[in-house]
Scaffold this motif. Sequence first.
Motif, short mmCIF file in Angstrom:
data_model
loop_
_atom_site.label_atom_id
_atom_site.label_comp_id
_atom_site.label_asym_id
_atom_site.label_seq_id
_atom_site.Cartn_x
_atom_site.Cartn_y
_atom_site.Cartn_z
N UNK A 220 0.82 -1.21 0.00
CA UNK A 220 0.00 0.00 0.00
C UNK A 220 0.85 1.27 0.00
N UNK A 221 2.11 1.15 0.46
CA UNK A 221 2.98 2.32 0.51
C UNK A 221 3.24 2.89 -0.89
N UNK A 222 3.23 2.04 -1.91
CA UNK A 222 3.48 2.54 -3.26
C UNK A 222 2.43 3.55 -3.68
N UNK A 223 1.17 3.26 -3.39
CA UNK A 223 0.11 4.21 -3.72
C UNK A 223 0.18 5.45 -2.84
N UNK A 224 0.55 5.26 -1.58
CA UNK A 224 0.61 6.40 -0.66
C UNK A 224 1.66 7.42 -1.07
N UNK A 225 2.74 6.95 -1.67
CA UNK A 225 3.79 7.89 -2.11
C UNK A 225 3.71 8.13 -3.61
N UNK A 226 2.57 7.82 -4.21
CA UNK A 226 2.31 8.09 -5.63
C UNK A 226 3.32 7.38 -6.53
N UNK A 227 3.74 6.19 -6.12
CA UNK A 227 4.59 5.36 -6.96
C UNK A 227 6.07 5.68 -6.90
N UNK A 228 6.46 6.65 -6.08
CA UNK A 228 7.87 7.06 -6.07
C UNK A 228 8.27 7.55 -4.69
N UNK A 229 9.33 6.96 -4.13
CA UNK A 229 9.90 7.47 -2.88
C UNK A 229 11.34 7.89 -3.16
N UNK A 230 11.50 9.17 -3.45
CA UNK A 230 12.81 9.73 -3.78
C UNK A 230 13.05 10.96 -2.93
N UNK A 231 14.25 11.04 -2.37
CA UNK A 231 14.63 12.16 -1.50
C UNK A 231 15.95 12.72 -2.00
N UNK A 232 16.21 13.97 -1.66
CA UNK A 232 17.50 14.53 -2.04
C UNK A 232 18.13 15.28 -0.88
N UNK A 233 19.42 15.57 -1.03
CA UNK A 233 20.18 16.28 0.00
C UNK A 233 21.16 17.21 -0.69
N UNK A 234 20.74 18.46 -0.94
CA UNK A 234 21.65 19.40 -1.59
C UNK A 234 22.72 19.90 -0.62
N UNK A 235 23.94 19.99 -1.12
CA UNK A 235 25.02 20.59 -0.34
C UNK A 235 25.00 22.10 -0.58
#
Length: 456
Positions: A220-235
Amino acid sequence: MQSSQPTDSNESDCDNREESLRLSPFERYMLKDERLDRFPMSVPIHWTVSGKPQFEPFCQAFREAIGWHPMLHSLVDRDVWRIDDRAISEVGFFTDGRLPTSTDRRVDAYRGPTVRCNIVERGEETKIEFTFHHAASDGISFMEFCGDVFANYAVLLGKLDPAKIRRPQLNFLANRAKVDRTIPEPVARMTALKFTVKETVRFFIRRAEVVAADMGLDPAQRDECCGLRMVDAPLSPAQSEQVTDAVNRAEVSLNDWAILSLLRVIAKWNDDANAGSRRAWLVANIPVLLRPKQAARMSAANMIGYGFLSRRRDSIKDWDTALQALAEESRFIQRWKIAGMFLDGVSTIDRIPGGLYAATRASRVATCVVSNLSDAPRRFRTKLPIDEQGHTIAGDFTILRLSGAAPLRPGTHVAALVNTVGGRINLSLQVLPELFSQQAAERLVAMWKDEMIDHS
Protein backbone atom coordinates in the motif's frame (compact mmCIF):
# COMPACT_ATOMS: atom_id res chain seq x y z
CA MET A 1 5.45 33.98 -29.36
CA GLN A 2 8.05 32.81 -31.81
CA SER A 3 8.08 29.39 -33.41
CA SER A 4 11.20 27.31 -32.93
CA GLN A 5 12.93 26.89 -36.30
CA PRO A 6 16.16 24.94 -35.81
CA THR A 7 19.00 25.60 -38.23
CA ASP A 8 20.20 21.98 -38.45
CA SER A 9 18.21 20.48 -41.30
CA ASN A 10 20.51 17.66 -42.41
CA GLU A 11 18.39 15.08 -40.59
CA SER A 12 14.69 14.42 -41.10
CA ASP A 13 12.12 14.53 -38.32
CA CYS A 14 11.09 11.20 -36.83
CA ASP A 15 7.62 11.80 -38.32
CA ASN A 16 9.24 11.07 -41.70
CA ARG A 17 11.05 7.94 -40.52
CA GLU A 18 8.93 4.88 -41.15
CA GLU A 19 11.62 2.25 -40.71
CA SER A 20 11.70 0.36 -37.43
CA LEU A 21 14.69 -0.01 -35.12
CA ARG A 22 15.51 -3.49 -33.87
CA LEU A 23 16.02 -3.89 -30.14
CA SER A 24 19.65 -3.99 -29.07
CA PRO A 25 20.71 -6.83 -26.70
CA PHE A 26 20.91 -4.33 -23.82
CA GLU A 27 17.40 -3.04 -24.52
CA ARG A 28 16.15 -6.65 -24.59
CA TYR A 29 17.86 -7.25 -21.24
CA MET A 30 16.12 -4.23 -19.70
CA LEU A 31 12.73 -5.28 -20.99
CA LYS A 32 13.18 -8.88 -19.81
CA ASP A 33 14.19 -7.58 -16.37
CA GLU A 34 11.15 -5.32 -16.01
CA ARG A 35 8.31 -6.01 -13.56
CA LEU A 36 5.81 -3.21 -14.06
CA ASP A 37 4.06 -3.73 -10.73
CA ARG A 38 7.05 -3.18 -8.38
CA PHE A 39 10.18 -2.90 -10.49
CA PRO A 40 9.43 -0.81 -13.59
CA MET A 41 12.38 0.09 -15.80
CA SER A 42 11.59 3.78 -15.34
CA VAL A 43 13.86 6.69 -14.43
CA PRO A 44 12.58 9.77 -12.56
CA ILE A 45 14.32 13.06 -13.41
CA HIS A 46 13.09 16.03 -11.37
CA TRP A 47 14.20 19.62 -11.95
CA THR A 48 13.52 22.07 -9.12
CA VAL A 49 13.10 25.53 -10.62
CA SER A 50 12.13 29.01 -9.51
CA GLY A 51 9.20 30.43 -11.41
CA LYS A 52 6.20 28.79 -13.06
CA PRO A 53 6.36 27.56 -16.65
CA GLN A 54 3.49 28.66 -18.88
CA PHE A 55 1.19 25.81 -19.83
CA GLU A 56 0.66 26.13 -23.61
CA PRO A 57 4.22 26.97 -24.70
CA PHE A 58 5.70 24.30 -22.43
CA CYS A 59 3.37 21.64 -23.85
CA GLN A 60 4.33 22.74 -27.36
CA ALA A 61 8.04 22.64 -26.49
CA PHE A 62 7.68 19.12 -25.05
CA ARG A 63 5.84 17.75 -28.08
CA GLU A 64 8.29 19.37 -30.48
CA ALA A 65 11.26 17.82 -28.66
CA ILE A 66 9.58 14.38 -28.76
CA GLY A 67 9.39 14.74 -32.53
CA TRP A 68 13.18 14.97 -32.69
CA HIS A 69 13.76 11.68 -30.87
CA PRO A 70 12.45 8.50 -32.56
CA MET A 71 13.23 6.27 -29.56
CA LEU A 72 10.98 8.41 -27.36
CA HIS A 73 8.28 8.43 -30.06
CA SER A 74 8.23 4.64 -30.45
CA LEU A 75 6.85 1.54 -28.76
CA VAL A 76 8.18 -2.01 -28.81
CA ASP A 77 6.40 -4.39 -31.16
CA ARG A 78 7.84 -7.89 -31.74
CA ASP A 79 11.42 -7.00 -30.93
CA VAL A 80 11.53 -3.69 -32.77
CA TRP A 81 10.82 -0.06 -31.93
CA ARG A 82 8.09 1.38 -34.16
CA ILE A 83 6.93 5.00 -34.36
CA ASP A 84 3.63 5.16 -32.48
CA ASP A 85 1.72 8.20 -31.27
CA ARG A 86 0.71 6.28 -28.14
CA ALA A 87 4.31 6.79 -27.00
CA ILE A 88 3.56 10.50 -26.50
CA SER A 89 1.71 11.83 -23.47
CA GLU A 90 0.44 15.28 -22.68
CA VAL A 91 2.19 17.38 -20.04
CA GLY A 92 0.40 17.25 -16.69
CA PHE A 93 0.05 20.40 -14.55
CA PHE A 94 -0.56 20.03 -10.80
CA THR A 95 -1.43 22.99 -8.57
CA ASP A 96 -3.11 23.63 -5.22
CA GLY A 97 -1.18 20.88 -3.45
CA ARG A 98 -2.11 18.14 -5.92
CA LEU A 99 0.55 15.57 -6.81
CA PRO A 100 0.98 13.20 -9.76
CA THR A 101 -0.37 9.73 -9.08
CA SER A 102 1.34 6.45 -9.88
CA THR A 103 -0.62 6.40 -13.15
CA ASP A 104 0.56 9.91 -14.02
CA ARG A 105 4.17 8.72 -13.66
CA ARG A 106 3.84 5.34 -15.36
CA VAL A 107 5.76 4.62 -18.56
CA ASP A 108 5.45 1.46 -20.66
CA ALA A 109 7.63 0.52 -23.63
CA TYR A 110 4.84 -1.68 -25.09
CA ARG A 111 1.69 0.36 -24.50
CA GLY A 112 3.05 3.85 -23.96
CA PRO A 113 3.88 6.45 -23.14
CA THR A 114 7.67 6.15 -23.32
CA VAL A 115 8.27 9.44 -21.52
CA ARG A 116 6.06 11.56 -19.29
CA CYS A 117 6.31 15.10 -18.00
CA ASN A 118 4.48 16.58 -15.01
CA ILE A 119 4.80 20.10 -13.62
CA VAL A 120 4.09 20.44 -9.90
CA GLU A 121 3.75 23.96 -8.52
CA ARG A 122 4.62 24.50 -4.85
CA GLY A 123 4.92 28.10 -3.70
CA GLU A 124 7.96 29.87 -5.10
CA GLU A 125 9.50 26.65 -6.38
CA THR A 126 8.20 24.30 -9.06
CA LYS A 127 9.19 20.74 -9.91
CA ILE A 128 9.36 19.70 -13.53
CA GLU A 129 9.16 15.91 -13.40
CA PHE A 130 10.22 13.74 -16.33
CA THR A 131 9.86 9.96 -16.26
CA PHE A 132 11.69 8.00 -18.95
CA HIS A 133 11.62 4.34 -19.89
CA HIS A 134 15.24 3.28 -19.51
CA ALA A 135 15.17 0.84 -22.42
CA ALA A 136 14.65 3.80 -24.76
CA SER A 137 17.26 6.16 -23.37
CA ASP A 138 20.26 6.53 -21.07
CA GLY A 139 21.18 9.15 -18.48
CA ILE A 140 23.08 11.50 -20.78
CA SER A 141 20.26 11.31 -23.32
CA PHE A 142 17.80 12.21 -20.54
CA MET A 143 19.73 15.43 -19.94
CA GLU A 144 19.93 16.23 -23.65
CA PHE A 145 16.20 15.71 -24.12
CA CYS A 146 15.34 17.90 -21.12
CA GLY A 147 17.65 20.56 -22.55
CA ASP A 148 15.83 20.31 -25.90
CA VAL A 149 12.49 20.91 -24.16
CA PHE A 150 13.84 23.86 -22.17
CA ALA A 151 15.50 25.43 -25.24
CA ASN A 152 12.32 25.09 -27.32
CA TYR A 153 10.37 26.68 -24.49
CA ALA A 154 12.77 29.63 -24.29
CA VAL A 155 12.46 30.16 -28.07
CA LEU A 156 8.67 30.10 -27.89
CA LEU A 157 8.77 32.82 -25.21
CA GLY A 158 11.11 34.94 -27.33
CA LYS A 159 13.92 34.51 -24.77
CA LEU A 160 16.31 32.60 -27.05
CA ASP A 161 17.39 33.09 -30.66
CA PRO A 162 16.01 30.15 -32.72
CA ALA A 163 19.30 30.09 -34.65
CA LYS A 164 21.03 28.83 -31.48
CA ILE A 165 18.97 25.63 -31.32
CA ARG A 166 21.02 22.49 -31.95
CA ARG A 167 18.98 19.51 -33.02
CA PRO A 168 20.03 15.88 -32.48
CA GLN A 169 21.31 13.65 -35.23
CA LEU A 170 19.41 10.49 -36.15
CA ASN A 171 21.82 8.69 -38.45
CA PHE A 172 23.53 6.62 -35.72
CA LEU A 173 20.36 5.19 -34.18
CA ALA A 174 20.39 2.04 -36.29
CA ASN A 175 23.95 1.35 -35.06
CA ARG A 176 23.38 2.15 -31.39
CA ALA A 177 24.39 -1.40 -30.35
CA LYS A 178 27.89 -0.60 -31.66
CA VAL A 179 29.26 1.04 -28.54
CA ASP A 180 32.71 2.48 -27.92
CA ARG A 181 35.06 -0.44 -27.29
CA THR A 182 38.36 1.41 -27.83
CA ILE A 183 41.04 0.19 -25.41
CA PRO A 184 44.67 1.33 -24.91
CA GLU A 185 46.23 -1.74 -26.52
CA PRO A 186 45.18 -5.02 -28.18
CA VAL A 187 44.21 -7.96 -25.97
CA ALA A 188 44.45 -11.61 -26.99
CA ARG A 189 41.09 -13.11 -27.94
CA MET A 190 41.35 -15.85 -25.31
CA THR A 191 42.22 -13.30 -22.59
CA ALA A 192 39.22 -11.19 -23.55
CA LEU A 193 36.97 -14.27 -23.61
CA LYS A 194 38.09 -15.41 -20.16
CA PHE A 195 37.54 -11.95 -18.69
CA THR A 196 34.12 -11.66 -20.34
CA VAL A 197 33.05 -15.03 -18.95
CA LYS A 198 34.30 -14.05 -15.49
CA GLU A 199 32.43 -10.73 -15.56
CA THR A 200 29.27 -12.42 -16.80
CA VAL A 201 29.37 -15.04 -14.05
CA ARG A 202 30.00 -12.36 -11.43
CA PHE A 203 27.03 -10.37 -12.69
CA PHE A 204 24.49 -13.17 -12.82
CA ILE A 205 25.71 -15.34 -9.92
CA ARG A 206 27.11 -13.10 -7.16
CA ARG A 207 24.55 -12.31 -4.46
CA ALA A 208 25.15 -8.77 -3.35
CA GLU A 209 24.19 -7.63 0.15
CA VAL A 210 20.76 -5.99 0.34
CA VAL A 211 20.21 -2.68 2.15
CA ALA A 212 18.20 -3.38 5.30
CA ALA A 213 14.59 -2.16 5.19
CA ASP A 214 12.94 -0.42 8.13
CA MET A 215 9.49 -1.98 7.71
CA GLY A 216 7.85 -5.17 6.53
CA LEU A 217 6.58 -5.50 2.99
CA ASP A 218 3.68 -3.06 2.60
CA PRO A 219 2.40 -2.79 -1.02
CA ALA A 220 0.00 0.00 0.00
CA GLN A 221 2.98 2.32 0.51
CA ARG A 222 3.48 2.54 -3.26
CA ASP A 223 0.11 4.21 -3.72
CA GLU A 224 0.61 6.40 -0.66
CA CYS A 225 3.79 7.89 -2.11
CA CYS A 226 2.31 8.09 -5.63
CA GLY A 227 4.59 5.36 -6.96
CA LEU A 228 7.87 7.06 -6.07
CA ARG A 229 9.90 7.47 -2.88
CA MET A 230 12.81 9.73 -3.78
CA VAL A 231 14.63 12.16 -1.50
CA ASP A 232 17.50 14.53 -2.04
CA ALA A 233 20.18 16.28 0.00
CA PRO A 234 21.65 19.40 -1.59
CA LEU A 235 25.02 20.59 -0.34
CA SER A 236 25.41 24.30 0.31
CA PRO A 237 27.82 26.28 -1.91
CA ALA A 238 30.41 26.19 0.91
CA GLN A 239 29.96 22.45 1.47
CA SER A 240 30.15 21.80 -2.27
CA GLU A 241 33.40 23.76 -2.53
CA GLN A 242 34.81 21.93 0.49
CA VAL A 243 34.09 18.50 -0.99
CA THR A 244 35.32 19.50 -4.45
CA ASP A 245 38.62 20.78 -3.02
CA ALA A 246 39.11 17.52 -1.09
CA VAL A 247 38.35 15.46 -4.21
CA ASN A 248 40.92 17.43 -6.19
CA ARG A 249 43.58 17.09 -3.48
CA ALA A 250 43.05 13.33 -3.41
CA GLU A 251 43.29 13.19 -7.22
CA VAL A 252 40.12 11.15 -7.53
CA SER A 253 36.71 11.87 -9.04
CA LEU A 254 33.60 13.12 -7.28
CA ASN A 255 32.04 9.83 -8.34
CA ASP A 256 34.73 7.84 -6.46
CA TRP A 257 34.17 9.97 -3.36
CA ALA A 258 30.40 9.54 -3.52
CA ILE A 259 30.50 5.77 -4.11
CA LEU A 260 32.84 5.08 -1.20
CA SER A 261 30.78 7.34 1.05
CA LEU A 262 27.58 5.50 0.18
CA LEU A 263 29.10 2.02 0.60
CA ARG A 264 30.42 2.97 4.05
CA VAL A 265 27.01 4.37 5.01
CA ILE A 266 25.23 1.21 3.84
CA ALA A 267 27.68 -0.97 5.79
CA LYS A 268 26.96 1.04 8.96
CA TRP A 269 23.22 1.07 8.21
CA ASN A 270 23.10 -2.71 7.88
CA ASP A 271 25.32 -3.27 10.92
CA ASP A 272 23.02 -1.07 13.02
CA ALA A 273 20.08 -3.14 11.79
CA ASN A 274 21.96 -6.39 12.54
CA ALA A 275 21.61 -7.23 8.86
CA GLY A 276 25.23 -6.97 7.78
CA SER A 277 27.85 -9.64 7.32
CA ARG A 278 31.61 -9.38 7.29
CA ARG A 279 31.61 -12.00 4.54
CA ALA A 280 29.08 -10.20 2.35
CA TRP A 281 29.87 -8.15 -0.75
CA LEU A 282 28.82 -4.54 -0.92
CA VAL A 283 28.41 -3.94 -4.66
CA ALA A 284 27.86 -0.63 -6.43
CA ASN A 285 26.51 -0.86 -9.97
CA ILE A 286 28.06 1.93 -12.05
CA PRO A 287 26.35 2.81 -15.36
CA VAL A 288 29.08 3.72 -17.87
CA LEU A 289 28.47 5.77 -21.02
CA LEU A 290 29.74 3.93 -24.12
CA ARG A 291 28.63 6.37 -26.81
CA PRO A 292 31.30 6.62 -29.55
CA LYS A 293 32.56 9.99 -30.77
CA GLN A 294 30.72 9.73 -34.08
CA ALA A 295 27.45 9.53 -32.13
CA ALA A 296 28.16 12.58 -29.98
CA ARG A 297 25.10 14.45 -31.27
CA MET A 298 22.77 11.49 -31.70
CA SER A 299 19.17 11.43 -30.60
CA ALA A 300 18.00 9.84 -27.36
CA ALA A 301 19.06 6.19 -27.15
CA ASN A 302 20.55 3.77 -24.66
CA MET A 303 24.32 3.33 -25.08
CA ILE A 304 25.61 2.33 -21.67
CA GLY A 305 27.07 -0.73 -20.00
CA TYR A 306 27.55 -1.66 -16.37
CA GLY A 307 30.66 -1.73 -14.25
CA PHE A 308 30.69 -3.10 -10.70
CA LEU A 309 32.70 -2.00 -7.70
CA SER A 310 32.64 -4.74 -5.05
CA ARG A 311 33.99 -4.36 -1.54
CA ARG A 312 34.14 -6.29 1.73
CA ARG A 313 33.53 -4.30 4.88
CA ASP A 314 37.10 -4.63 6.13
CA SER A 315 38.46 -3.11 2.93
CA ILE A 316 36.58 0.18 3.38
CA LYS A 317 37.37 0.85 7.04
CA ASP A 318 40.37 3.08 6.28
CA TRP A 319 39.10 5.98 4.17
CA ASP A 320 42.31 7.02 2.41
CA THR A 321 43.36 3.50 1.44
CA ALA A 322 39.87 2.54 0.32
CA LEU A 323 39.47 5.73 -1.72
CA GLN A 324 42.65 5.22 -3.71
CA ALA A 325 41.87 1.53 -4.33
CA LEU A 326 38.34 2.32 -5.48
CA ALA A 327 39.56 5.16 -7.74
CA GLU A 328 42.13 2.88 -9.34
CA GLU A 329 39.52 0.22 -10.07
CA SER A 330 37.12 2.83 -11.41
CA ARG A 331 39.79 4.11 -13.82
CA PHE A 332 40.43 0.52 -14.90
CA ILE A 333 36.72 0.03 -15.68
CA GLN A 334 36.71 3.19 -17.80
CA ARG A 335 40.07 2.62 -19.52
CA TRP A 336 39.51 -1.00 -20.49
CA LYS A 337 35.80 -0.66 -21.30
CA ILE A 338 34.80 -3.32 -18.78
CA ALA A 339 31.19 -2.16 -19.10
CA GLY A 340 31.33 -3.27 -22.74
CA MET A 341 32.29 -6.75 -21.61
CA PHE A 342 29.11 -6.82 -19.57
CA LEU A 343 27.21 -6.19 -22.82
CA ASP A 344 29.08 -9.12 -24.37
CA GLY A 345 27.84 -11.32 -21.54
CA VAL A 346 24.26 -10.17 -22.09
CA SER A 347 24.53 -10.91 -25.81
CA THR A 348 25.90 -14.39 -25.12
CA ILE A 349 23.14 -15.31 -22.69
CA ASP A 350 20.53 -13.87 -25.04
CA ARG A 351 21.47 -16.50 -27.64
CA ILE A 352 20.15 -19.21 -25.31
CA PRO A 353 16.35 -19.55 -25.61
CA GLY A 354 14.89 -18.17 -22.41
CA GLY A 355 18.38 -17.52 -21.05
CA LEU A 356 18.02 -13.78 -20.59
CA TYR A 357 14.71 -14.08 -18.76
CA ALA A 358 16.04 -16.83 -16.48
CA ALA A 359 19.24 -14.91 -15.74
CA THR A 360 17.39 -11.75 -14.73
CA ARG A 361 15.20 -13.73 -12.35
CA ALA A 362 18.14 -15.56 -10.74
CA SER A 363 20.49 -12.62 -10.24
CA ARG A 364 20.91 -10.12 -7.41
CA VAL A 365 23.70 -8.11 -8.84
CA ALA A 366 24.16 -4.98 -6.74
CA THR A 367 23.56 -3.47 -3.33
CA CYS A 368 22.98 -0.07 -4.90
CA VAL A 369 23.22 1.78 -8.21
CA VAL A 370 25.23 5.00 -8.27
CA SER A 371 24.87 7.31 -11.29
CA ASN A 372 26.80 10.51 -11.90
CA LEU A 373 25.62 13.20 -14.33
CA SER A 374 28.33 15.71 -13.30
CA ASP A 375 27.30 19.28 -14.24
CA ALA A 376 23.85 18.42 -15.55
CA PRO A 377 22.99 21.62 -17.54
CA ARG A 378 26.30 21.30 -19.40
CA ARG A 379 24.79 18.19 -20.98
CA PHE A 380 22.17 20.32 -22.73
CA ARG A 381 22.64 20.34 -26.50
CA THR A 382 21.66 24.01 -26.78
CA LYS A 383 23.46 26.37 -24.41
CA LEU A 384 21.08 28.47 -22.33
CA PRO A 385 21.79 31.73 -20.44
CA ILE A 386 23.32 31.60 -16.94
CA ASP A 387 22.57 34.02 -14.08
CA GLU A 388 25.12 35.53 -11.68
CA GLN A 389 24.80 32.54 -9.32
CA GLY A 390 25.66 30.12 -12.12
CA HIS A 391 22.11 28.82 -12.55
CA THR A 392 20.70 28.07 -16.00
CA ILE A 393 17.76 30.18 -17.22
CA ALA A 394 15.14 28.56 -19.45
CA GLY A 395 12.74 31.24 -20.65
CA ASP A 396 10.96 32.53 -17.55
CA PHE A 397 12.24 30.02 -14.97
CA THR A 398 15.64 29.28 -13.44
CA ILE A 399 16.98 25.76 -12.80
CA LEU A 400 18.03 25.33 -9.15
CA ARG A 401 18.80 21.63 -8.77
CA LEU A 402 18.30 18.15 -10.17
CA SER A 403 17.15 14.92 -8.51
CA GLY A 404 16.88 11.49 -10.08
CA ALA A 405 17.84 7.84 -9.84
CA ALA A 406 18.21 4.66 -11.86
CA PRO A 407 15.50 1.97 -11.72
CA LEU A 408 15.31 -0.24 -8.64
CA ARG A 409 15.67 -3.99 -9.11
CA PRO A 410 14.91 -7.04 -6.92
CA GLY A 411 17.59 -7.02 -4.25
CA THR A 412 18.83 -3.58 -5.34
CA HIS A 413 16.46 -1.43 -3.36
CA VAL A 414 18.50 1.79 -3.32
CA ALA A 415 19.51 3.86 -6.36
CA ALA A 416 21.56 7.03 -6.02
CA LEU A 417 22.46 10.02 -8.17
CA VAL A 418 25.19 12.62 -7.70
CA ASN A 419 25.24 15.75 -9.86
CA THR A 420 26.03 19.44 -9.77
CA VAL A 421 23.91 22.41 -10.84
CA GLY A 422 25.30 25.92 -10.60
CA GLY A 423 28.38 24.61 -8.81
CA ARG A 424 26.32 22.99 -6.04
CA ILE A 425 26.46 19.25 -5.45
CA ASN A 426 23.17 17.45 -5.00
CA LEU A 427 22.63 13.90 -3.79
CA SER A 428 19.41 11.98 -4.35
CA LEU A 429 18.19 8.51 -3.44
CA GLN A 430 15.31 6.42 -4.68
CA VAL A 431 14.24 3.56 -2.39
CA LEU A 432 11.68 0.80 -2.70
CA PRO A 433 8.53 2.28 -1.09
CA GLU A 434 7.14 -1.10 -0.03
CA LEU A 435 10.14 -1.59 2.29
CA PHE A 436 11.47 1.87 3.20
CA SER A 437 9.54 4.60 4.97
CA GLN A 438 9.94 8.27 4.07
CA GLN A 439 11.79 8.80 7.35
CA ALA A 440 14.24 6.00 6.57
CA ALA A 441 14.92 7.38 3.10
CA GLU A 442 15.57 10.86 4.51
CA ARG A 443 17.87 9.46 7.20
CA LEU A 444 19.84 7.41 4.68
CA VAL A 445 20.44 10.32 2.29
CA ALA A 446 21.38 12.58 5.22
CA MET A 447 23.96 10.02 6.36
CA TRP A 448 25.37 9.90 2.83
CA LYS A 449 25.70 13.68 2.75
CA ASP A 450 27.39 13.75 6.17
CA GLU A 451 29.86 11.04 5.10
CA MET A 452 30.72 13.04 1.98
CA ILE A 453 31.46 16.14 4.04
CA ASP A 454 33.13 14.49 7.07
CA HIS A 455 36.10 13.26 5.01
CA SER A 456 36.62 16.51 3.13
